[in-house]
Enzyme design. Sequence first.
Site, PDB file in Angstrom:
ATOM      1  N   CYS A   1      -7.356   0.401  -9.685  1.00 36.83           N
ATOM      2  CA  CYS A   1      -5.805   0.100  -9.810  1.00 36.83           C
ATOM      3  C   CYS A   1      -5.346  -0.599 -10.754  1.00 36.83           C
ATOM      4  O   CYS A   1      -4.198  -0.654 -11.092  1.00 36.83           O
ATOM      5  CB  CYS A   1      -5.682  -0.857  -8.386  1.00 36.83           C
ATOM      6  SG  CYS A   1      -5.960   0.189  -7.031  1.00 36.83           S
TER       7      CYS A   1
ATOM      8  N   HIS B   1       1.299  -4.199  -9.893  1.00 36.56           N
ATOM      9  CA  HIS B   1       0.460  -3.003  -9.293  1.00 36.56           C
ATOM     10  C   HIS B   1       1.045  -3.083  -8.028  1.00 36.56           C
ATOM     11  O   HIS B   1       1.230  -4.261  -7.146  1.00 36.56           O
ATOM     12  CB  HIS B   1      -0.939  -3.353  -9.227  1.00 36.56           C
ATOM     13  CG  HIS B   1      -1.620  -2.377  -8.216  1.00 36.56           C
ATOM     14  ND1 HIS B   1      -1.346  -0.997  -8.296  1.00 36.56           N
ATOM     15  CD2 HIS B   1      -2.376  -2.381  -7.166  1.00 36.56           C
ATOM     16  CE1 HIS B   1      -2.040  -0.494  -7.348  1.00 36.56           C
ATOM     17  NE2 HIS B   1      -2.842  -1.282  -6.727  1.00 36.56           N
TER      18      HIS B   1
ATOM     19  N   ASN C   1       0.296   2.302  -1.986  1.00 32.65           N
ATOM     20  CA  ASN C   1      -0.439   2.103  -3.276  1.00 32.65           C
ATOM     21  C   ASN C   1      -1.043   3.081  -3.764  1.00 32.65           C
ATOM     22  O   ASN C   1      -1.870   3.966  -3.426  1.00 32.65           O
ATOM     23  CB  ASN C   1      -1.756   1.173  -2.675  1.00 32.65           C
ATOM     24  CG  ASN C   1      -2.716   0.817  -3.833  1.00 32.65           C
ATOM     25  OD1 ASN C   1      -2.497   1.272  -4.762  1.00 32.65           O
ATOM     26  ND2 ASN C   1      -3.604   0.014  -3.516  1.00 32.65           N
TER      27      ASN C   1
HETATM   28  N1  COA Z   1      -2.228  -0.371  12.190  1.00 35.35           N
HETATM   29  C1  COA Z   1      -2.452  -1.175  13.394  1.00 35.35           C
HETATM   30  N2  COA Z   1      -3.374  -2.041  13.444  1.00 35.35           N
HETATM   31  C2  COA Z   1      -4.280  -2.245  12.442  1.00 35.35           C
HETATM   32  C3  COA Z   1      -4.116  -1.247  11.381  1.00 35.35           C
HETATM   33  C4  COA Z   1      -3.062  -0.421  11.517  1.00 35.35           C
HETATM   34  N3  COA Z   1      -2.995   0.654  10.426  1.00 35.35           N
HETATM   35  N4  COA Z   1      -5.335  -1.738  10.429  1.00 35.35           N
HETATM   36  C5  COA Z   1      -5.870  -2.437  10.915  1.00 35.35           C
HETATM   37  N5  COA Z   1      -5.309  -3.006  12.128  1.00 35.35           N
HETATM   38  C6  COA Z   1      -5.511  -3.906  13.042  1.00 35.35           C
HETATM   39  C7  COA Z   1      -7.041  -4.401  12.794  1.00 35.35           C
HETATM   40  O1  COA Z   1      -8.072  -3.430  13.548  1.00 35.35           O
HETATM   41  C8  COA Z   1      -7.251  -5.745  13.527  1.00 35.35           C
HETATM   42  O2  COA Z   1      -7.203  -5.689  14.997  1.00 35.35           O
HETATM   43  P1  COA Z   1      -8.321  -6.577  15.645  1.00 35.35           P
HETATM   44  O3  COA Z   1      -7.585  -8.123  15.310  1.00 35.35           O
HETATM   45  O4  COA Z   1      -8.043  -6.142  17.099  1.00 35.35           O
HETATM   46  O5  COA Z   1      -9.694  -6.556  15.086  1.00 35.35           O
HETATM   47  C9  COA Z   1      -5.741  -6.371  12.978  1.00 35.35           C
HETATM   48  O6  COA Z   1      -5.050  -5.158  12.751  1.00 35.35           O
HETATM   49  C10 COA Z   1      -5.848  -7.209  11.864  1.00 35.35           C
HETATM   50  O7  COA Z   1      -6.676  -6.684  10.811  1.00 35.35           O
HETATM   51  P2  COA Z   1      -6.803  -7.319   9.679  1.00 35.35           P
HETATM   52  O8  COA Z   1      -7.551  -6.374   8.651  1.00 35.35           O
HETATM   53  O9  COA Z   1      -7.530  -8.702   9.705  1.00 35.35           O
HETATM   54  O10 COA Z   1      -5.399  -7.307   9.018  1.00 35.35           O
HETATM   55  P3  COA Z   1      -4.876  -8.183   7.676  1.00 35.35           P
HETATM   56  O11 COA Z   1      -3.578  -9.104   8.241  1.00 35.35           O
HETATM   57  O12 COA Z   1      -6.001  -8.632   6.704  1.00 35.35           O
HETATM   58  O13 COA Z   1      -4.212  -6.763   7.104  1.00 35.35           O
HETATM   59  C11 COA Z   1      -4.569  -5.568   5.235  1.00 35.35           C
HETATM   60  C12 COA Z   1      -4.931  -5.824   6.846  1.00 35.35           C
HETATM   61  C13 COA Z   1      -5.422  -4.158   4.736  1.00 35.35           C
HETATM   62  C14 COA Z   1      -3.017  -4.983   5.332  1.00 35.35           C
HETATM   63  C15 COA Z   1      -4.786  -6.629   4.296  1.00 35.35           C
HETATM   64  O14 COA Z   1      -5.811  -7.197   4.245  1.00 35.35           O
HETATM   65  C16 COA Z   1      -4.431  -6.333   2.815  1.00 35.35           C
HETATM   66  O15 COA Z   1      -3.242  -5.866   2.296  1.00 35.35           O
HETATM   67  N6  COA Z   1      -5.368  -6.446   2.201  1.00 35.35           N
HETATM   68  C17 COA Z   1      -5.551  -6.111   0.612  1.00 35.35           C
HETATM   69  C18 COA Z   1      -5.637  -4.697   0.603  1.00 35.35           C
HETATM   70  C19 COA Z   1      -5.175  -3.994  -0.786  1.00 35.35           C
HETATM   71  O16 COA Z   1      -4.081  -4.352  -1.203  1.00 35.35           O
HETATM   72  N7  COA Z   1      -6.044  -3.287  -1.321  1.00 35.35           N
HETATM   73  C20 COA Z   1      -5.774  -2.485  -2.908  1.00 35.35           C
HETATM   74  C21 COA Z   1      -6.167  -3.621  -3.870  1.00 35.35           C
HETATM   75  S1  COA Z   1      -5.753  -2.588  -5.114  1.00 35.35           S
END
Ligand code: COA
Length: 329
Positions: free
Chosen positions: A120, A256, A286
């Site tokens: 990225c 980004h 993204n």
């Molecule tokens: N829809 C609904 N629920 C979802 C889901 C979706 N698309 N994806 C995950 N969940 C659920 C999970 O299963 C989890 O459920 P649980 O509590 O029953 O286990 C819950 O949502 C929370 O998951 P979690 O991963 O802790 O959520 P989060 O608040 O950390 O958000 C991201 C997840 C991926 C959005 C966040 O961590 C993020 O943006 N991270 C950075 C990712 C990124 O930008 N990567 C690229 C970098 S270049």
Amino acid sequence: MTHLTEGGLSSVVVGVGSRLPKRIVSNADLQKSLDTSDEWIVQRTGIRQRHVAGEDEPTSKLGLGAAQAALADAGLSPDDVDLVIVATSTPDHTFPSVATQIQAGLGMTHGAGFDLQAVCSGFVFAVATADKFLRSGSHRRALVVGAETFSRLVDWTDRSTCVLFGDGAGAIVLEAQSREQAQGRGVLTTHLRSDGRHREKLYVDGGPSTTRTTGVLRMAGREVFRHAVGMATDVAEDAFAATGTNAEDLDWFVPHQANRRIIEASAEKLGVAPSKVVLTVDLHANTSAASIPLALSVAKADGRIKRGDLVMIEAMGGGFTWGAALIRW
Ligand code: COA
């Protein structure tokens, strides 16, 4: 670190363009096949839709379209360019490079093209690389392209990753100009970092020399989130320090586009006013190395980014890699 004022040449942005796949997939569309919701995706990421490339839209085709649009914006022809650098982690083939495919698509048999992979952060790494080529005097004009089809890398049954990504391409044309000609415009400073200890947090589980397959994207989302803001703001602060500027001097912050919450937290930590933040993650999701040039393209086309503006680009991604550049547009 590079200083515009010390060299005889600077790398000036003279054109910008983009190309998006035809097909748009909304959060509601994803809801039909995945246990997810528009509300969850918008709340956690700011993403509302993404473009997804068709079988007839490989990375090189999107990149070629963006390169052609950037050349048209610059009023230049392929003959005027002698360097093509493509940032991508999703090449059409393991080799040859996407850059050589784009070169051929443009009808260029002169100059050189190569791909660069920093996930990225790829576009920031590509701008830094092109800037060094141009300021050395070895090349005159560079097409710097970010082109990706991450839809081919994600596991479409994994709701925790597939909702986050999209496909697209953006490009800029950088031109080596004398200091007199540039009049303070150009790439002012670039700052690149990487740290391979973070490999497991964001990676693709395949590759030619291991599984002999393309593999699938794997991510520890929370872990990535935890590091993203600190890394992004560290290199942005380095760019300010190197140029004696600060957040108030910025006209546009073009980070980004991974996640709205990461972008807003980064801007807040840096002291960048929300009105100066270019946000396109809602429309494109993204798109990895393509996200910054896509955002630049949107903000240039709608009249926000104008000649003479101070623009910061900044990214972090798999590796981890991270970087920032300050550009006087
Ligand atoms: N829809 C609904 N629920 C979802 C889901 C979706 N698309 N994806 C995950 N969940 C659920 C999970 O299963 C989890 O459920 P649980 O509590 O029953 O286990 C819950 O949502 C929370 O998951 P979690 O991963 O802790 O959520 P989060 O608040 O950390 O958000 C991201 C997840 C991926 C959005 C966040 O961590 C993020 O943006 N991270 C950075 C990712 C990124 O930008 N990567 C690229 C970098 S270049």
